[in-house]
Motif scaffolding. Structure first.
Motif, mmCIF file in Angstrom:
data_model
loop_
_atom_site.group_PDB
_atom_site.id
_atom_site.type_symbol
_atom_site.label_atom_id
_atom_site.label_comp_id
_atom_site.label_asym_id
_atom_site.label_seq_id
_atom_site.Cartn_x
_atom_site.Cartn_y
_atom_site.Cartn_z
ATOM 1 N N VAL A 47 0.623 -1.173 -0.070
ATOM 2 C CA VAL A 47 -0.007 0.003 -0.224
ATOM 3 C C VAL A 47 1.000 1.312 0.027
ATOM 4 N N PHE A 48 2.014 1.054 0.605
ATOM 5 C CA PHE A 48 2.968 2.431 0.659
ATOM 6 C C PHE A 48 3.522 2.570 -0.563
ATOM 7 N N LEU A 49 3.690 1.639 -1.427
ATOM 8 C CA LEU A 49 4.336 2.036 -2.728
ATOM 9 C C LEU A 49 3.215 2.821 -3.587
ATOM 10 N N ALA A 50 1.879 2.250 -3.655
ATOM 11 C CA ALA A 50 1.142 3.069 -4.073
ATOM 12 C C ALA A 50 0.858 4.480 -3.748
ATOM 13 N N ALA A 51 0.822 4.628 -2.414
ATOM 14 C CA ALA A 51 0.481 5.905 -1.696
ATOM 15 C C ALA A 51 1.870 6.554 -2.155
ATOM 16 N N GLN A 52 2.883 6.223 -2.061
ATOM 17 C CA GLN A 52 4.209 6.924 -2.602
ATOM 18 C C GLN A 52 4.144 7.676 -3.933
ATOM 19 N N SER A 53 3.603 6.800 -4.853
ATOM 20 C CA SER A 53 3.180 7.164 -6.126
ATOM 21 C C SER A 53 2.186 8.580 -6.218
ATOM 22 N N THR A 54 1.084 8.224 -5.353
ATOM 23 C CA THR A 54 0.275 9.405 -5.322
ATOM 24 C C THR A 54 0.744 10.746 -4.791
ATOM 25 N N ILE A 55 1.365 10.284 -3.725
ATOM 26 C CA ILE A 55 1.832 11.491 -2.946
ATOM 27 C C ILE A 55 2.774 12.337 -4.199
ATOM 28 N N ASP A 56 3.720 11.662 -4.690
ATOM 29 C CA ASP A 56 4.767 12.347 -5.845
ATOM 30 C C ASP A 56 3.835 12.974 -6.840
ATOM 31 N N LYS A 57 2.819 12.352 -7.320
ATOM 32 C CA LYS A 57 2.148 13.001 -8.446
ATOM 33 C C LYS A 57 1.294 14.252 -7.913
ATOM 34 N N ILE A 58 0.896 14.277 -6.779
ATOM 35 C CA ILE A 58 0.327 15.618 -6.255
ATOM 36 C C ILE A 58 1.227 16.690 -5.912
ATOM 37 N N ALA A 59 2.494 16.170 -5.481
ATOM 38 C CA ALA A 59 3.497 17.125 -5.312
ATOM 39 C C ALA A 59 4.107 17.778 -6.502
ATOM 40 N N ASP A 60 4.199 17.107 -7.717
ATOM 41 C CA ASP A 60 4.598 17.124 -8.632
ATOM 42 C C ASP A 60 3.345 18.430 -9.365
ATOM 43 N N LYS A 61 2.286 18.242 -9.193
ATOM 44 C CA LYS A 61 1.398 19.478 -9.546
ATOM 45 C C LYS A 61 1.024 20.473 -8.483
ATOM 46 N N LYS A 62 1.987 20.684 -7.618
ATOM 47 C CA LYS A 62 2.089 21.629 -6.584
ATOM 48 C C LYS A 62 0.888 21.801 -5.715
ATOM 49 N N ILE A 63 0.086 20.766 -5.516
ATOM 50 C CA ILE A 63 -0.993 20.794 -4.719
ATOM 51 C C ILE A 63 -0.694 20.767 -3.279
ATOM 52 N N ILE A 64 0.485 20.036 -2.943
ATOM 53 C CA ILE A 64 1.558 20.188 -1.730
ATOM 54 C C ILE A 64 2.684 20.463 -2.144
ATOM 55 N N HIS A 65 3.492 21.013 -1.055
ATOM 56 C CA HIS A 65 4.803 21.275 -1.345
ATOM 57 C C HIS A 65 5.828 20.064 -1.451
ATOM 58 N N LYS A 66 6.839 20.020 -2.119
ATOM 59 C CA LYS A 66 7.727 18.786 -2.302
ATOM 60 C C LYS A 66 8.126 18.281 -0.849
ATOM 61 N N ASN A 67 8.437 19.364 0.038
ATOM 62 C CA ASN A 67 9.165 19.004 1.241
ATOM 63 C C ASN A 67 8.058 18.243 2.269
ATOM 64 N N THR A 68 6.504 18.815 1.912
ATOM 65 C CA THR A 68 5.707 18.201 2.696
ATOM 66 C C THR A 68 5.460 16.721 2.284
ATOM 67 N N ALA A 69 5.590 16.524 0.943
ATOM 68 C CA ALA A 69 5.542 15.101 0.482
ATOM 69 C C ALA A 69 6.660 14.329 0.876
ATOM 70 N N ALA A 70 7.716 14.676 0.994
ATOM 71 C CA ALA A 70 9.029 13.954 1.373
ATOM 72 C C ALA A 70 8.847 13.721 2.672
ATOM 73 N N ARG A 71 8.357 14.535 3.596
ATOM 74 C CA ARG A 71 8.073 14.396 5.215
ATOM 75 C C ARG A 71 6.832 13.188 5.245
ATOM 76 N N GLN A 72 6.127 13.504 4.473
ATOM 77 C CA GLN A 72 4.794 12.332 4.807
ATOM 78 C C GLN A 72 5.547 10.821 4.083
ATOM 79 N N LYS A 73 6.139 10.840 3.086
ATOM 80 C CA LYS A 73 6.789 9.548 2.696
ATOM 81 C C LYS A 73 7.649 9.112 3.768
ATOM 82 N N SER A 74 8.561 9.816 4.406
ATOM 83 C CA SER A 74 9.570 9.565 5.304
ATOM 84 C C SER A 74 8.758 8.922 6.645
ATOM 85 N N ARG A 75 8.040 9.827 7.069
ATOM 86 C CA ARG A 75 7.045 9.199 8.352
ATOM 87 C C ARG A 75 6.296 7.874 7.998
ATOM 88 N N LEU A 76 5.759 7.818 6.850
ATOM 89 C CA LEU A 76 5.048 6.500 6.549
ATOM 90 C C LEU A 76 5.939 5.268 6.366
#
Length: 90
Positions: free
Chosen positions: A50-79
């Motif tokens: 599930v984390f692999l799928a979530a990681q892809s989703t987080i990256d796509k949304i960060a690329d679209k600048k819906i969330i900041h790239k550092n926020t995406a990195a932090r969320q992936k790191s914590r998961l």
């Protein structure tokens, strides 16, 4: 209220963009919750998948600048840390 044609058009576009961004943010939160749920269940294999799928989703949304790239990195790191800590606890 918008007075010019340009301002009225921007207002229409803002409504459409807001709806689109809201749905993407919702998808992001759902992906994060699904990983957390798998971690809480204690199933490391499922959590990793599930984390692999979530990681892809987080990256796509960060690329679209819906969330900041550092926020995406932090969320992936914590998961990721939550999944890795399962081996110690389990």
């Amino acid at each position: 209220m918008a007075n010019t044609a340009q301002a009225r058009k921007r207002a229409r576009q803002a409504v459409k963009t807001n709806a689109h961004n809201s749905s993407l943010r919702s998808r992001l939160r759902t992906a994060i919750k699904s990983v957390r749920k798998a971690v809480d269940a204690g199933d490391k294999d499922t959590a990793a998948k599930v984390f692999l799928a979530a990681q892809s989703t987080i990256d796509k949304i960060a690329d679209k600048k819906i969330i900041h790239k550092n926020t995406a990195a932090r969320q992936k790191s914590r998961l990721s840390a939550a999944i890795k800590s399962m081996a110690v606890a389990g």
